[in-house]
Design an enzyme around this catalytic site. Structure first.
Site, PDB file in Angstrom:
ATOM      1  N   HIS A  16      39.265  50.013  47.638  1.00  0.00           N
ATOM      2  CA  HIS A  16      38.722  51.224  47.031  1.00  0.00           C
ATOM      3  C   HIS A  16      37.401  51.608  47.692  1.00  0.00           C
ATOM      4  CE1 HIS A  16      35.945  49.448  43.617  1.00  0.00           C
ATOM      5  NE2 HIS A  16      35.654  48.936  44.788  1.00  0.00           N
ATOM      6  N   CYS A  35      29.239  50.194  48.501  1.00  0.00           N
ATOM      7  CA  CYS A  35      30.524  50.522  47.852  1.00  0.00           C
ATOM      8  C   CYS A  35      30.985  51.932  48.221  1.00  0.00           C
ATOM      9  CB  CYS A  35      30.404  50.407  46.342  1.00  0.00           C
ATOM     10  SG  CYS A  35      30.082  48.733  45.797  1.00  0.00           S
ATOM     11  N   HIS A  41      36.624  49.106  50.925  1.00  0.00           N
ATOM     12  CA  HIS A  41      36.588  47.641  50.964  1.00  0.00           C
ATOM     13  C   HIS A  41      37.560  47.139  49.910  1.00  0.00           C
ATOM     14  CE1 HIS A  41      33.751  48.937  47.868  1.00  0.00           C
ATOM     15  NE2 HIS A  41      34.136  47.857  47.226  1.00  0.00           N
ATOM     16  N   HIS A  43      39.071  44.154  46.906  1.00  0.00           N
ATOM     17  CA  HIS A  43      38.724  43.178  45.870  1.00  0.00           C
ATOM     18  C   HIS A  43      39.951  42.364  45.502  1.00  0.00           C
ATOM     19  CE1 HIS A  43      34.718  44.625  44.992  1.00  0.00           C
ATOM     20  NE2 HIS A  43      35.178  45.858  45.017  1.00  0.00           N
ATOM     21  N   ASP A  81      48.826  46.700  43.459  1.00  0.00           N
ATOM     22  CA  ASP A  81      48.692  45.591  44.411  1.00  0.00           C
ATOM     23  C   ASP A  81      48.864  46.062  45.856  1.00  0.00           C
ATOM     24  OD1 ASP A  81      48.230  42.938  45.110  1.00  0.00           O
ATOM     25  OD2 ASP A  81      50.378  42.464  45.115  1.00  0.00           O
ATOM     26  N   HIS A  82      47.892  45.688  46.680  1.00  0.00           N
ATOM     27  CA  HIS A  82      47.873  46.071  48.102  1.00  0.00           C
ATOM     28  C   HIS A  82      47.875  47.590  48.297  1.00  0.00           C
ATOM     29  CE1 HIS A  82      48.676  41.822  48.471  1.00  0.00           C
ATOM     30  NE2 HIS A  82      48.333  41.898  49.741  1.00  0.00           N
ATOM     31  N   GLU A 127      36.231  42.081  38.860  1.00  0.00           N
ATOM     32  CA  GLU A 127      36.281  42.672  40.194  1.00  0.00           C
ATOM     33  C   GLU A 127      35.879  41.628  41.234  1.00  0.00           C
ATOM     34  OE1 GLU A 127      35.099  47.017  41.546  1.00  0.00           O
ATOM     35  OE2 GLU A 127      33.381  45.675  41.592  1.00  0.00           O
TER      36      GLU A 127
HETATM   37 NI    NI Z   1      34.225  47.590  45.226  1.00  0.00          NI
END
Ligand code: NI
Length: 138
Positions: A16, A35, A41, A43, A81-82, A127
């Site tokens: 995200h 961010c 990036h 998580h 997911d992914h 997160e």
């Molecule tokens: Ni983040």
């Protein structure tokens, strides 16, 4: 009959970027720091899904955990997911994908889909191993 809470812990990975399209790059950088970096990036998310209900005297369960596992897989994990949370998830469209916004969106996708007599009690969404949010509805 005793009312008992049951929790399933799930895991997924998403990418995200935190930013507001109506803000300048400078303002986004100022508020969201790294961010807001343009290419995003990832998580490793962890989430505890807690439901509650009476113990079924026949099975001894509040609900079959397989039912909860499949529900979370179908309604949440298969979508996230992914994936990139900013662009690939229709039900997150228009939301800045902070952990706070994400936990509320997940709640809304789960609350009305539980078996009769079972209620969603609490979501805890990590997160990172050091940062988590929790939501109990409302
Ligand atoms: Ni983040």
């Amino acid at each position: 009959m005793a009312n008992v809470r049951v929790t399933r812990r799930v895991h997924w990975n998403s990418g995200h970027r935190l930013y507001r399209p109506d803000w300048t790059d400078e303002k986004n950088q100022e508020v969201f720091g790294a961010c807001a970096n343009p290419y995003g990036h990832g998580h490793n998310y962890e989430m505890d899904v807690t439901v509650a209900g009476a113990i079924d005297p026949e099975t001894g369960y509040v609900l079959d955990l397989k039912v909860l596992k499949d529900l979370v897989e179908d309604r949440i994990l298969s979508h996230l997911d992914h994936r990139n949370l900013n662009v690939e998830v229709p039900w997150l469209e228009g939301l800045n994908p902070t952990t706070e916004n994400l936990v509320v969106a997940i709640w809304r996708r789960l609350e009305d889909h539980l078996p009769a007599g079972v209620v969603l009690e609490r979501l805890v969404l990590w997160e990172t191993p050091r940062n988590y949010v929790e939501y109990t509805g409302g």
